[in-house]
Design a protein around this motif. Structure first.
Motif: not given
Length: 588
Positions: A132-134, A142-144, A109-113
């Protein structure tokens, strides 16, 4: 409670310090958004619950690509307390570097600012089979978003499971993979354990002269171990952390929050000093004379009143008339600035300390969690031009060839998936080879003298350390960056990036019409003025070390244009390739 693992910092904070609303603070839409310790713990826990519900297991790699902000800390603690491994990545690297790191670490998983960074990662996501997810920190259509994860965690609360996982996490467990930006080649994944970083926290916690009443401003990247370890240490001693919006707003943020301390790199301190000097040059008559008299008093400052009684009187006058205004201009409360990442010019340490803004220099690497040695405010543990004594628990020795070697609980486990490189860096006796050259001063202070791999030999057999020359020439107000060349050549020569802001100011005083940077550096009068600086600073070196020729460049080096690493170090190979025509002219 005792802190042995990084996530222990949260209950330690709650148990030891009075409630306050600004444990962490970041700016959103022009307003400071603050978090207390209960909010910090609750948000971190909910992220942990959500990650567990998504199937994250102990040892899984989770990345973050973000500017400094409280959400970074929430995610960091959430990852660590379920035994996963945090892979923080610089937000300024290329798509190819993101692709390499995310695949090499097998990130899930990636967390993005932000939206901009999301576009970069979405573009390469199909090339990363483990992903698997961002999730984003900013609201992006449209982003999580992180809020969805918080809702998921709240819905699937699992405090007993988190408690059980925490009980299985050992101090020797891998807690983070930090990919060093490197000045050459592909990044290496440095494996650090809880104990590596905790040992650094405990060895440096006595340095800040304030406690829970203190405020720190943070602007250096949290993805680098230097700022990351310091923010853990600030939390350990109860200091509030305020995150600067960006490097361009630091001056405004300082005025707003009036911090007691911050960490910095020499480049920013140089810019602050240069701006102060430029203001002084605009003064007229006696005011200008008093200003520069006071600056010169500050530049002669020695620790522990070693300059004597009459200097002490001069210093009092200089502080009252001029130097006190420097501190007031920086919020008025600074008790400490910690400088690292590169060599600090002695004159800056002297003059800022004279202005009652003590600067402590430290030294270390990502592989050493990071601190190996650091100055303190304690008598005998600070010397201008040195980086302080080794921290408690860390042994340092100088090899026969001058290389700094160290051993202690701060030394990394190794480079991820690269045992051969690990064996090259850590010898059979456990000594880590830093690649830096140094000596011990008679008082026990470590002094860095250069980088082992960067030393070159001229065709006359003379060894030259380019860093030593560069640091000296960069003291000139006309010079922002110096890059020295000369391997197998008859002499040393340099590419020079002028301090264009100062150059513009100087041209104004001399009534020279300023057009563009590119046109100005071609003017004979400008070339002559910069050569005057070269001649002056050459006096500090022997004939065979002096800079014999320079080429003046029209654009500053930046991270985005590729000449600097994310921690502001020179990418020498990139510079040599990008400016190969200019380098060739140096030796024609």
């Amino acid at each position: 409670m005792e802190v042995t693992r990084l996530f222990d910092i949260l209950p330690h904070y709650k148990e030891n310090y009075k409630p306050k609303d600004d444990v962490l603070a970041g700016k959103e839409n022009g307003e400071w958004v603050k978090y207390n310790i209960d909010q910090y713990i609750e948000i971190s826990n909910n992220i942990s619950y959500a990650l567990l519900h998504l199937g994250v297991e102990k040892g899984d790699k989770i990345a973050s690509i973000s500017n400094n902000r409280p959400e970074w800390n929430f995610v960091d603690m959430a990852i660590m307390q379920i035994g996963a491994v945090h892979v923080p990545i610089y937000p300024t690297i290329s798509e190819s570097e993101y692709r390499y790191i995310l695949n090499h670490a097998e990130v899930k998983y990636v967390f993005i600012s932000s939206k901009t960074l999301l576009k970069k990662i979405e573009h390469i996501a199909p090339d990363i089979p483990s992903l698997k997810g961002i999730y984003t920190f900013d609201k992006v259509p449209k982003a999580n978003h992180l809020s969805e994860l918080l809702e998921l965690g709240n819905k699937h609360s699992a405090p007993d499971l988190v408690k059980q996982i925490k009980s299985t996490i050992k101090t020797s467990d891998l807690v983070t993979l930090i990919y060093t930006s490197g000045t050459t080649g592909e990044s290496k994944g440095v494996m650090l354990t809880h104990n590596n970083i905790v040992s650094n926290i405990l060895a440096t916690k006595h340095i800040p002269p304030m406690g829970e009443e203190g405020r720190a401003l943070s602007y250096l990247p949290l993805c680098h171990i230097y700022e990351r370890m310091l923010t853990y240490m600030f939390q350990y001693v109860g200091i509030s952390i305020y995150y600067a919006e960006n490097i361009g707003t630091i001056a405004d943020n300082i005025k707003e929050i009036r911090p007691d301390l911050m960490s910095s790199v020499p480049r920013l301190l140089e810019k602050v000093y240069d701006k102060i000097i430029m203001k002084g040059r605009k003064l007229k008559g006696i005011k200008k004379g008093i200003f520069f008299w006071a600056v010169n008093v500050g530049l002669r400052y020695e620790l522990d009143n070693r300059n004597g009684f009459f200097y002490g009187i001069q210093l009092k006058i200089a502080r009252k008339l001029v130097l006190s205004k420097w501190k007031a201009g920086l919020g008025g409360r600074f008790q400490l600035i910690v400088s690292g990442g590169a060599a600090l010019q002695e004159r800056l340490a002297r003059v800022f300390t004279a202005a009652e803004i003590p600067i402590l220099e430290g030294y270390g690497l990502t592989e050493t969690s990071p601190v190996i040695a650091v100055s303190t405010l304690k008598k005998g543990e600070r010397k201008f031009g040195a980086v302080g004594p080794p921290i408690p628990g860390v042994s340092v020795k100088i090899a026969d060839d001058g290389e700094i070697l160290c051993k202690g609980p701060n030394i990394m486990e190794g480079y991820y998936k690269q045992p051969e490189l690990t064996a090259e860096a850590i010898d059979e006796e456990g000594w880590f080879h830093t690649g830096d050259l140094g000596v011990f001063e008679k008082e026990g202070q470590l002094k860095i003298t250069g980088r082992k791999k960067e030393i070159f030999k001229t065709s006359f057999g003379k060894y030259i350390s380019p860093q030593v020359l560069e640091n000296k020439f960069n003291e000139s107000p006309f010079i922002e960056t110096t890059v020295v060349f000369g391997e197998n050549q008859k002499y040393a020569a340099a590419l020079i990036v002028p301090q264009f802001e100062h150059l513009r100011s100087w041209c104004g005083v001399k009534e020279i019409e300023y057009t563009t940077d590119a046109k100005m550096i071609k003017l004979p009068r400008i070339k002559k003025r910069i050569q005057k600086e070269i001649d002056f600073y050459n006096q500090f070196f022997g004939k065979t070390e002096q800079i014999a020729k320079v080429e003046i460049l029209e654009k500053p080096f930046t991270v985005d244009s590729g000449e600097l690493t994310a921690k502001m170090s020179l990418r020498r190979n990139t510079i040599a390739e990008k400016y190969k025509e200019e380098v060739a002219r140096l030796f024609n």
